[in-house]
Motif scaffolding. Structure first.
Motif, PDB file in Angstrom:
ATOM      1  N   ALA A 402       0.815  -1.205   0.000  1.00 21.68           N
ATOM      2  CA  ALA A 402       0.000   0.000   0.000  1.00 21.68           C
ATOM      3  C   ALA A 402       0.851   1.257   0.000  1.00 21.68           C
ATOM      4  N   GLY A 403       2.104   1.118   0.371  1.00 22.57           N
ATOM      5  CA  GLY A 403       2.978   2.289   0.341  1.00 22.57           C
ATOM      6  C   GLY A 403       3.005   2.987   1.682  1.00 22.57           C
ATOM      7  N   SER A 404       3.965   3.892   1.801  1.00 21.95           N
ATOM      8  CA  SER A 404       4.215   4.525   3.086  1.00 21.95           C
ATOM      9  C   SER A 404       3.116   5.499   3.492  1.00 21.95           C
ATOM     10  N   LYS A 405       2.415   6.076   2.505  1.00 22.89           N
ATOM     11  CA  LYS A 405       1.412   7.085   2.827  1.00 22.89           C
ATOM     12  C   LYS A 405       0.051   6.466   3.166  1.00 22.89           C
ATOM     13  N   ALA A 406      -0.127   5.185   2.853  1.00 21.83           N
ATOM     14  CA  ALA A 406      -1.439   4.564   3.025  1.00 21.83           C
ATOM     15  C   ALA A 406      -1.884   4.570   4.483  1.00 21.83           C
ATOM     16  N   LEU A 408      -0.995   6.657   6.761  1.00 21.04           N
ATOM     17  CA  LEU A 408      -1.301   8.044   7.122  1.00 21.04           C
ATOM     18  C   LEU A 408      -2.702   8.415   6.639  1.00 21.04           C
ATOM     19  N   VAL A 409      -3.011   8.035   5.402  1.00 15.30           N
ATOM     20  CA  VAL A 409      -4.334   8.364   4.848  1.00 15.30           C
ATOM     21  C   VAL A 409      -5.416   7.617   5.622  1.00 15.30           C
ATOM     22  N   LEU A 412      -5.930   9.392   8.920  1.00  5.35           N
ATOM     23  CA  LEU A 412      -6.636  10.656   8.746  1.00  5.35           C
ATOM     24  C   LEU A 412      -8.113  10.437   8.415  1.00  5.35           C
TER      25      LEU A 412
ATOM     26  N   GLN B 205      -0.246  17.258  -1.979  1.00  6.40           N
ATOM     27  CA  GLN B 205       0.920  16.548  -2.512  1.00  6.40           C
ATOM     28  C   GLN B 205       1.594  15.689  -1.432  1.00  6.40           C
ATOM     29  N   SER B 206       1.512  16.188  -0.206  1.00 14.64           N
ATOM     30  CA  SER B 206       2.162  15.452   0.896  1.00 14.64           C
ATOM     31  C   SER B 206       1.502  14.106   1.150  1.00 14.64           C
ATOM     32  N   PHE B 207       0.240  13.964   0.717  1.00  7.99           N
ATOM     33  CA  PHE B 207      -0.478  12.726   1.013  1.00  7.99           C
ATOM     34  C   PHE B 207      -0.504  11.757  -0.162  1.00  7.99           C
ATOM     35  N   GLN B 208       0.094  12.185  -1.263  1.00  7.60           N
ATOM     36  CA  GLN B 208       0.078  11.298  -2.425  1.00  7.60           C
ATOM     37  C   GLN B 208       1.206  10.287  -2.330  1.00  7.60           C
ATOM     38  N   GLU B 209       0.918   9.136  -2.873  1.00  8.57           N
ATOM     39  CA  GLU B 209       1.950   8.113  -2.898  1.00  8.57           C
ATOM     40  C   GLU B 209       3.132   8.595  -3.735  1.00  8.57           C
ATOM     41  N   PRO B 210       4.340   8.362  -3.277  1.00  9.62           N
ATOM     42  CA  PRO B 210       5.479   8.806  -4.077  1.00  9.62           C
ATOM     43  C   PRO B 210       5.510   8.079  -5.422  1.00  9.62           C
TER      44      PRO B 210
END
Lengths: 467, 405
Positions: A402-406, A408-409, A412, B205-210
């Motif tokens: 899912a990736g590193s930001k998943a 966090l999302v 939130l 942009q900070s919340f988008q997957e790289p």
């Protein structure tokens, strides 16, 4: 003209100026509200104004006739009202669905059927104002209220712009006396109105932000179990923020003018059973269905049948698609299951228990079932719904995918969902205390408004307008 | 807290509505004040976002009053980097064409939809002053015309329209669609052209997957050297241009940058070394992946709307130009290698533009004199190797259009 657009802001200011300072007598005020409401409605599609006014006029006279008729004729006139209102709804909203379903069925039987389609534009708010108008003739038929004198008042009440396009669905006996009296708001009412408008706007803003992760899961972009759950939770937040936010704004705007519109949501995601969920979600629709459909069919006397029919039609009210039908049936099933389990000797203790862990368990089960329901509601088809539900329960160990930001999302999304309910809790329980502290109240409102002005999504139409 | 109550006297009812209106207006003004403060703190303004475009737009009245014949190269950041107007004029001068002043109208971040607005402003300035362009060279940038690029620009669309549009255009939008019209007026006059969508997209942009990153190892030595050389070049600039007035689109430089003739041999030598540090494969590969992610530069799935906007631009220029050329700028052939599917789409887009404008597009993507080392990334030419060479080529190719008849 959406509530969260600058043009509505101008509309409201002009409306208040004329309503408060130019039209001072009852009749001109009524006509002014009517014209303003039709202008508001006309910004979507002015060609549907005659449909709105026409159905109001017909129901007004039908109600008079029902009141003055004997039992036999009364029934006939009510049938006429029901057929007219539901007929309009069926024609605009369900005709293509029926045509397509028949064609699909014939295809299954081996006939190559292409029955075409009407492709009519759905008039905005039609599901709301037809139900509202219908409630008037039914109430008069049942003897729950006398028909009101004054066609203009009745038409104005039906077209009243704060609630016209997405509810709440008002009852004639609640709103018509207010139009007869035209109450002047108190300052407390105005402050309360501002609070609701601001909170509604904020919830709508959060809903717009949740649209992204929701679309990701429902439009095939989710790659992991975490992203799927995030998407489903995000949709739960989106539809709640969107619809309850719109309702809050509608109630708040009505308050600024002096009208009281009943609450439409009461912390639905804190419900401890599916039955409780429907007592808290879209209250104006669920009580309408209860009072005019469920009870009319006999209510508890044949509960299973009546609940299933009521929920099926409730699902269909939301849209002309099989996913809505299945969503309605699903809720019917879980409501019946709740009743059955509550009455069984094994589960009755649990169902009625007030112990913390039991309540927590009930909340988790209810929320989970509601989420499954939202998958059926939002999915692009039954196959897609099934795929998402499977994906939610397929723990393939691919969390890192899912990736590193998943994460966090996900966090939130959960926070946004929870925060909207906490905000609503305070509005429901602490409004007088907050309003008493003006030094906190006004800056808070301004800061929230500023945050809303800083956040925007290019496609931000309210979801419930399509119903 | 005072409380109004229902009254049979209508006059007594007025204060509550007056207070309500006052609260709405004051509250909204305060909220907008906070929004402006937020924009100010974050240095977000039309000048910081589209400063170069706005400066060029503001220079138009001066440009049309120039006594010489006028030439303009119009396009994206690839034009900004790849065309040196003062060198162009000098090359023409060397060929005996002395009465030409050319301008660089290349701008980063503007897709053809936005460029169309700017083209209309240019046309208005020329038509109002009864001037014509002797030569207009318009860049067709396929990377700016893709669906990916178009979608990426949607959140900023209304903000850019308010920066580039005119009152007349806003009024027309207002008449056609009052909701959108009021929204644009609101963004322009109450929000200094910073829309909520623009703010959100910036922070989102900070919340988008790289995106995909290069797997090649970055040459740290090269990076270090690059930083050191950069500092030397800054110092050299301060020394060689002591009176330089900071601007993003310099009238004095005709929208272009510095030129080699003004720099010392030592500075040019430093530039040689500096450009060599641009050639780190890891840096270039990462840049390529970024452009694939943000602009679909290899597959090039074109946006119909943007292609139509580009066609409008060319047709607008035709109305006030003696000669219009449409070109594809040089390509970094080491890094931008089109797949067959991309090539087909590009060819189809070119054919569509040629048919609609009746102008044959000149493909400068594979010019033999343009080498990969002349780029400072995968798409932009560097100044003293790439831009200089390409500008000379343009002067050779198009000087015959600029000879006085």
């Amino acid at each position: 003209m959406l509530f969260n657009t600058p043009i509505f802001f101008i509309f409201l200011i002009v409306f208040l100026l004329f309503y408060g300072f130019v039209f001072l007598r009852h009749k001109p005020k009524i006509y002014f509200i009517l014209v303003s409401s039709l202008v508001f409605y006309g910004t979507w599609n002015y060609r549907f104004i005659p449909l709105l006014v026409g159905s109001a006029v017909i129901d007004y006279f039908l109600a008079q006739a029902i009141y003055n008729s004997g039992q036999q004729r009364k029934k006939l006139l009510l049938t006429l009202s029901v057929v007219m209102n539901l007929g309009i709804l069926a024609l605009f909203k369900y005709a293509d669905f029926v045509i397509q379903s028949v064609a699909d069925f014939l295809n299954i039987l081996g006939y190559q059927a292409d029955l075409g389609s009407l492709s009519w534009v759905l008039p905005v708010g039609i599901s709301f104002y037809t139900f509202q108008s219908l409630s008037y003739t039914i109430d008069v038929y049942r003897g729950d209220m006398k028909p009101r004198k004054g066609l203009a008042e009745f038409t104005t009440a039906l077209a009243f712009f704060p609630q016209l396009v997405a509810g709440p669905i008002l009852r004639a006996k609640h709103i018509l006396p207010q139009f007869h009296k035209l109450p002047v708001p108190t300052w407390d009412m105005v402050c309360n109105g501002f609070l609701l408008v601001t909170i509604g706007l904020f919830k709508k803003t959060i809903a717009d932000l949740l649209a992204g992760p929701a679309a990701m899961a429902f439009d095939g972009g989710a790659v992991s179990v975490l992203e799927t759950w995030t998407g489903v939770l995000a949709f739960a937040g989106q539809i709640y923020g969107d619809f309850s936010g719109y309702s809050d704004m509608a109630i708040g705007i009505a308050m600024l003018i002096g009208f009281k519109i009943p609450l439409n949501f009461r912390l639905p995601y804190f419900a401890l059973s599916p039955v409780q969920f429907w007592q808290r979600w879209h209250i104006s629709l669920s009580t309408w269905l209860r009072d005019y459909l469920y009870i009319s069919m006999g209510g508890k006397h044949n509960r299973i049948r009546n609940v299933m029919i009521t929920m099926l039609l409730g699902g269909l009210w939301h849209g002309a698609a099989w996913t809505f039908v299945v969503w309605g049936l699903f809720h019917g099933l879980i409501i019946i299951a709740t009743h059955q389990l509550g009455n069984s000797s094994v589960f009755a203790g649990f169902a009625h228990s007030q112990r913390f862990f039991n309540k927590l368990s009930k909340w988790i089960i209810t929320f989970y079932l509601v989420l499954i329901g939202w998958v059926l509601f939002r999915a692009n088809g039954m196959d897609s719904a099934w795929q998402i539900i499977s994906q939610m329960h397929t723990f393939s160990g691919n969390l890192p995918d899912a990736g590193s930001k998943a994460l966090l999302v996900f966090s939130l999304t959960v926070a946004a969902l929870f925060f909207m309910h906490i905000m609503d809790y305070f509005v429901l329980n602490k409004t007088p205390q907050l309003m008493a502290k003006w030094w906190l109240f006004w800056p808070l409102l301004i800061i929230i408004q500023a945050i809303c002005l800083l956040i925007g999504e290019p496609t931000n139409a309210f979801i419930y307008f399509q119903f | 807290m005072p409380s109004s109550t229902s009254s049979s006297n209508p006059e007594a009812r007025r204060p509550i509505y007056g207070k309500t209106l006052l609260a709405i207006i004051l509250g909204m003004s305060a909220a907008l004040g906070l929004v402006k403060a937020f924009a100010y703190i974050n240095d977000a303004s039309s000048e910081t976002i589209l400063g170069r475009v706005l400066e060029a737009k503001a220079a138009l009245p001066q440009i049309v009053k120039e006594p010489q014949e006028l030439a303009m190269v119009f396009g994206s950041s690839m034009v900004r980097a790849g065309f040196s107007p003062r060198e162009f004029d000098q090359h023409l001068n060397d060929q005996g064409i002395q009465n030409i002043k050319s301008f660089n109208f290349g701008f980063g971040g503007l897709n053809p939809f936005f460029q169309d607005f700017l083209a209309r402003r240019i046309k208005e300035a020329f038509v109002e002053n009864d001037r014509r362009l002797k030569l207009a060279v318009i860049e067709f940038n396929p990377f700016q015309t893709t669906i990916t690029r178009h979608q990426g620009a949607l959140p900023i669309e209304d903000s850019f329209i308010t920066m580039l549009g005119t009152e007349k255009e806003f009024r027309k939008i207002l008449m056609d669609d009052p909701t959108r019209g009021v929204r644009l007026y609101n963004i322009k006059y109450l929000r200094d052209s910073i829309s909520a969508e623009m703010v959100t997209s910036y922070f989102a942009q900070s919340f988008q997957e790289p995106r995909n990153r290069t797997e090649l190892q970055r040459n740290e030595e090269m990076d270090k050297k690059r930083n050191e050389l950069g500092e030397l070049l800054n110092a050299a600039f301060d020394k060689e241009y002591p009176n330089y007035v900071n601007s993003q689109w310099s009238y004095e430089w005709q929208g272009g940058g510095t030129i080699a003739a003004e720099r010392s041999p030592e500075t040019l030598a430093i530039f040689e070394d500096y450009y060599a540090t641009d050639l780190d494969p890891a840096k270039l590969d990462d840049d390529r992946l970024n452009r694939i992610h943000t602009a679909d530069i290899l597959e090039m799935n074109f946006s119909d709307e943007l292609l139509e906007a580009f066609i409008r631009i060319v047709n607008e220029f035709k109305t006030f130009s003696d000669h219009v050329e449409v070109v594809l700028l040089p390509r970094n052939t080491d890094w931008i290698i089109y797949p067959e599917s991309g090539k087909k789409r590009l060819q189809s887009a070119i054919s569509r533009i040629e048919t609609a404008t009746n102008i044959k597009i000149k493909d400068h993507q594979n010019l033999p004199m343009m080498k990969p080392h002349m780029f400072n990334d995968t798409t932009h030419l560097n100044r003293y190797q790439g831009a200089t060479t390409y500008t000379q080529y343009l002067a050779q190719q198009y000087h015959h259009f600029l000879i006085d008849e």
